[in-house]
Design an enzyme around this catalytic site. Structure first.
Site, PDB file in Angstrom:
ATOM      1  N   GLY A  31     -12.214  35.994  70.238  1.00 48.04           N
ATOM      2  CA  GLY A  31     -12.399  34.996  71.279  1.00 48.04           C
ATOM      3  C   GLY A  31     -13.839  34.794  71.680  1.00 48.04           C
ATOM      4  O   GLY A  31     -14.762  35.155  70.949  1.00 48.04           O
ATOM      5  N   HIS A  37     -17.750  30.551  64.977  1.00 46.39           N
ATOM      6  CA  HIS A  37     -16.295  30.656  64.833  1.00 46.39           C
ATOM      7  C   HIS A  37     -15.683  29.328  64.396  1.00 46.39           C
ATOM      8  O   HIS A  37     -14.772  29.290  63.556  1.00 46.39           O
ATOM      9  CB  HIS A  37     -15.662  31.070  66.166  1.00 46.39           C
ATOM     10  CG  HIS A  37     -16.036  32.438  66.625  1.00 46.39           C
ATOM     11  ND1 HIS A  37     -16.811  32.651  67.744  1.00 46.39           N
ATOM     12  CD2 HIS A  37     -15.726  33.668  66.138  1.00 46.39           C
ATOM     13  CE1 HIS A  37     -16.966  33.944  67.932  1.00 46.39           C
ATOM     14  NE2 HIS A  37     -16.327  34.583  66.968  1.00 46.39           N
ATOM     15  N   GLY A 149     -16.787  35.633  59.141  1.00 41.33           N
ATOM     16  CA  GLY A 149     -18.215  35.370  59.166  1.00 41.33           C
ATOM     17  C   GLY A 149     -18.994  36.515  58.551  1.00 41.33           C
ATOM     18  O   GLY A 149     -18.629  37.685  58.696  1.00 41.33           O
TER      19      GLY A 149
END
Length: 289
Positions: A31, A37, A149
């Protein structure tokens, strides 16, 4: 975008997608989403028919003195960003859904070797927590693709080895790091930094760039270049945790005594503190003759 809070609702929804013949990609996150993201979500959209993002601040990968309680949580903003990015499903379970019997009684997945250096040495148990929760998410979502990532380069390699070792039928995709205009790698922990600290933090990436140039110019003097980089970071006001030039695949330290092999891929891994905030970054490079 459909939001699922339980494993039962997630499985029911995704079983319906598989019945339609749709392929699935998963993007695991904790989050506090930023542009990096969202880039992962866009990549997942290109790889599969259905994109599932997960938001779960995983307590198993935090040490006792780390920032679990104050880790930034922005659920409303995250939902808006995922919806705008075209995400199909969000799985955001409570801790009790993932660890119903508590952390102490939960099976732990350990990836030996590759998880023991660098962040693994500085944060004991961290990668056990990562491998455990990611393997659980893989089992729950059963995706065709998983997107991560590459800012967390060691984490990606740990997950890659776990995926191979446990024979998960999943294709992993690593996405290049998104950066601020200064070069600072985008991270949820950047929110802990003041404006002045962000300027200092950008020196981490500049030092990686300088070291990569020196590798190309000076040859196999890796340990000396690492020492020089540590001193440079200290001079700029950072407190280095580690700075290491490694084989890009195994993450073993690059060997000064070996001959240069054109095309050999290395990665420079670095972590440093600004105050109590720990930042990581890396830079891949390919050796030339």
């Amino acid at each position: 975008m459909q939001i699922c809070f339980t494993t039962e609702s997630l499985r029911q929804a995704l079983n319906g997608e598989r019945h339609k013949g749709n392929t699935i990609a998963v993007v695991p996150t904790m989050g506090n989403l930023h542009a990096g993201h969202i880039k992962l979500v866009h990549t997942a959209n290109e790889l599969a028919d259905i994109t599932v993002a997960t938001i779960f601040v995983n307590p198993m990968q935090f040490g006792r003195n780390e920032d679990l309680d104050k880790y930034p949580r922005t659920p409303d903003a995250d939902i808006n960003k995922l919806t705008q990015a075209g995400c199909d499903y969000l799985f955001t379970p409570p801790v009790s859904e993932i660890y119903p019997d508590g952390l102490d009684r939960h099976t732990v997945v350990t990836v030996p070797g590759i998880s023991e250096r660098y962040c693994g040495a500085s944060r004991p148990g961290h990668f056990d927590g990562v491998a455990t929760v990611v393997s659980k998410l893989f089992n729950l979502v059963q995706p065709d693709h998983a997107v991560f990532g590459l800012k967390d380069y060691q984490q990606f390699q740990v997950i890659r080895k776990m995926t191979l070792d446990l024979r998960f039928p999943i294709t992993l995709t690593g996405v290049a790091t998104e950066r601020e205009p200064s070069g600072l790698a985008m991270s949820s922990r950047n929110g802990y930094l003041s404006s002045d600290e962000k300027i200092t933090a950008a020196q981490l990436y500049r030092t990686l760039q300088d070291t990569a140039k020196n590798v190309a110019a000076t040859g196999n003097h890796f340990r000396q270049l690492e020492s020089d980089a540590v001193r440079q970071l200290q001079k700029e006001g950072l407190r280095p945790d580690y700075f290491s030039i490694c084989d890009a695949h195994t993450l073993e330290p690059a060997d000064d005594d070996t001959h240069r092999h054109p095309g050999q891929k290395l990665v420079i891994l670095a972590a440093a503190y600004i105050g109590n905030t720990r930042l990581i970054d890396n830079l891949e490079l390919t050796l030339t003759a």
